[in-house]
Design a protein around this motif. Structure first.
Motif, short mmCIF file in Angstrom:
data_model
loop_
_atom_site.label_atom_id
_atom_site.label_comp_id
_atom_site.label_asym_id
_atom_site.label_seq_id
_atom_site.Cartn_x
_atom_site.Cartn_y
_atom_site.Cartn_z
N MET A 137 9.91 37.56 -16.95
CA MET A 137 9.16 38.55 -17.71
C MET A 137 7.82 38.85 -17.06
O MET A 137 7.34 39.99 -17.08
CB MET A 137 8.97 38.08 -19.16
N GLU A 138 7.20 37.83 -16.46
CA GLU A 138 5.88 38.01 -15.84
C GLU A 138 5.91 39.03 -14.70
O GLU A 138 4.90 39.68 -14.43
CB GLU A 138 5.36 36.67 -15.31
N VAL A 139 7.04 39.15 -14.01
CA VAL A 139 7.10 40.05 -12.85
C VAL A 139 8.05 41.22 -13.08
O VAL A 139 8.34 41.97 -12.15
CB VAL A 139 7.52 39.27 -11.58
N ALA A 140 8.54 41.39 -14.30
CA ALA A 140 9.55 42.41 -14.57
C ALA A 140 9.05 43.82 -14.28
O ALA A 140 9.84 44.71 -13.93
CB ALA A 140 10.03 42.31 -16.02
N SER A 160 4.50 26.97 -12.79
CA SER A 160 4.75 27.24 -14.20
C SER A 160 4.64 28.74 -14.44
O SER A 160 4.18 29.49 -13.56
CB SER A 160 3.74 26.50 -15.07
N ARG A 161 5.03 29.17 -15.64
CA ARG A 161 4.87 30.58 -15.97
C ARG A 161 3.40 31.00 -15.89
O ARG A 161 3.08 32.07 -15.36
CB ARG A 161 5.42 30.83 -17.38
N ASN A 162 2.51 30.14 -16.38
CA ASN A 162 1.09 30.47 -16.36
C ASN A 162 0.54 30.53 -14.94
O ASN A 162 -0.30 31.38 -14.62
CB ASN A 162 0.30 29.44 -17.17
N GLU A 163 1.02 29.64 -14.07
CA GLU A 163 0.56 29.67 -12.68
C GLU A 163 1.05 30.93 -11.98
O GLU A 163 0.31 31.55 -11.20
CB GLU A 163 1.07 28.44 -11.93
N LEU A 164 2.28 31.34 -12.25
CA LEU A 164 2.80 32.57 -11.67
C LEU A 164 1.97 33.76 -12.14
O LEU A 164 1.60 34.62 -11.34
CB LEU A 164 4.27 32.76 -12.09
N ARG A 169 -1.87 37.98 -10.90
CA ARG A 169 -3.11 38.66 -11.31
C ARG A 169 -4.16 38.59 -10.21
O ARG A 169 -4.84 39.58 -9.93
CB ARG A 169 -3.63 38.00 -12.59
N ALA A 170 -4.28 37.44 -9.55
CA ALA A 170 -5.26 37.30 -8.47
C ALA A 170 -4.92 38.23 -7.32
O ALA A 170 -5.81 38.82 -6.70
CB ALA A 170 -5.30 35.85 -7.99
N SER A 171 -3.63 38.38 -7.03
CA SER A 171 -3.21 39.27 -5.96
C SER A 171 -3.54 40.72 -6.28
O SER A 171 -4.01 41.48 -5.42
CB SER A 171 -1.70 39.12 -5.73
N ALA A 175 -6.19 43.24 -4.33
CA ALA A 175 -5.77 44.56 -3.84
C ALA A 175 -6.68 45.65 -4.40
O ALA A 175 -7.04 46.60 -3.69
CB ALA A 175 -4.32 44.82 -4.22
N ASP A 176 -7.06 45.52 -5.68
CA ASP A 176 -7.94 46.51 -6.29
C ASP A 176 -9.30 46.53 -5.61
O ASP A 176 -9.91 47.58 -5.41
CB ASP A 176 -8.12 46.22 -7.78
N GLU A 177 -9.80 45.33 -5.26
CA GLU A 177 -11.09 45.26 -4.58
C GLU A 177 -11.04 45.95 -3.23
O GLU A 177 -11.98 46.63 -2.83
CB GLU A 177 -11.50 43.80 -4.40
#
Length: 220
Positions: A137-140, A160-164, A169-171, A175-177
């Motif tokens: 679901m995190e990457v759907a 874990s799901r939270n680590e993913l 999010r960090a990636s 990219a936005d920066e």
């Protein structure tokens, strides 16, 4: 990842499917009394299940307790995929699928939509058995290539799901920066032209930089 992961997934599913279905049968048909729940690694009884309870023997070993927890967690995760696939099937066959689904499962509308959405985004052959429904679901919302990329990392690094979620999010923030990085331009112009531009900017009630940007945007 896909081919090797798929092969492992099918082996894992075949090894645990009978147990998981037995657990589901026990949980759904326990209205007339408790059923014995046995483990996947041996003949010993691990507990008795009813619709609203799980009773465990006092002499249960830590290994048996851990194995039982893994099976229950696996069943819980599988049920999300099963409901999602059930809803997708219903979409193709029954126009009022969500109304019927809510009546049968007691799940709310948004939860059902989420299950169906993830199931559509990942056809069975693309699902990673070693990761949870929540990982998927995190990457759907990503492209298939990005989905595979992140699920590969999550599987190999045991995220874990939270680590993913944190890594994705960090990636994105990185990219936005890069997309919003400042670009400095040096332009030589005659003074009379600069005077005209500044006058036009004042007339538009903007700064010279804003006025120049607006003119350039319109030009492209």
């Amino acid at each position: 990842m896909r081919q090797g992961g798929t092969d492992r997934k099918h082996r894992d599913e075949k090894g645990h499917f009978a147990l998981e279905m037995a657990v589901m049968h026990n949980a759904m048909t326990a209205g007339d009394g408790a059923r014995v729940l046995s483990g996947g690694g041996g003949p010993e009884a691990l507990g008795e299940v009813e619709r609203t309870s799980l009773r465990l023997p006092r002499d249960m070993t830590i290994a048996a307790w851990q194995r039982l927890g893994e099976r229950i967690a696996g069943l819980s995760d599988s049920s999300a995929w099963w409901i999602g696939d059930w809803l997708v099937f219903g979409q193709e066959r029954f126009p009022d699928r969500y109304k019927r689904a809510m009546a049968e499962t007691t799940l709310d509308y948004q939860t059902l939509r989420n299950y169906a959405w993830v199931a559509r985004r990942f056809v069975p052959d693309r699902r990673c058995a070693g990761l949870t429904f929540q990982h998927h679901m995190e990457v759907a919302a990503l492209t298939e290539e990005e989905q595979d990329h992140w699920l590969d990392f999550a599987s190999r690094l045991s995220w874990s799901r939270n680590e993913l979620r944190k890594q994705v999010r960090a990636s994105r923030e990185s990219a936005d920066e890069k997309d919003e990085s400042e670009v400095r331009l040096s332009v030589r112009i005659a003074q009379d032209r600069l005077d005209r531009w500044e006058a036009a900017a004042r007339k538009s009630s903007t700064t010279l930089t804003e006025w120049m940007g607006a003119v350039l945007d319109r030009a492209v």
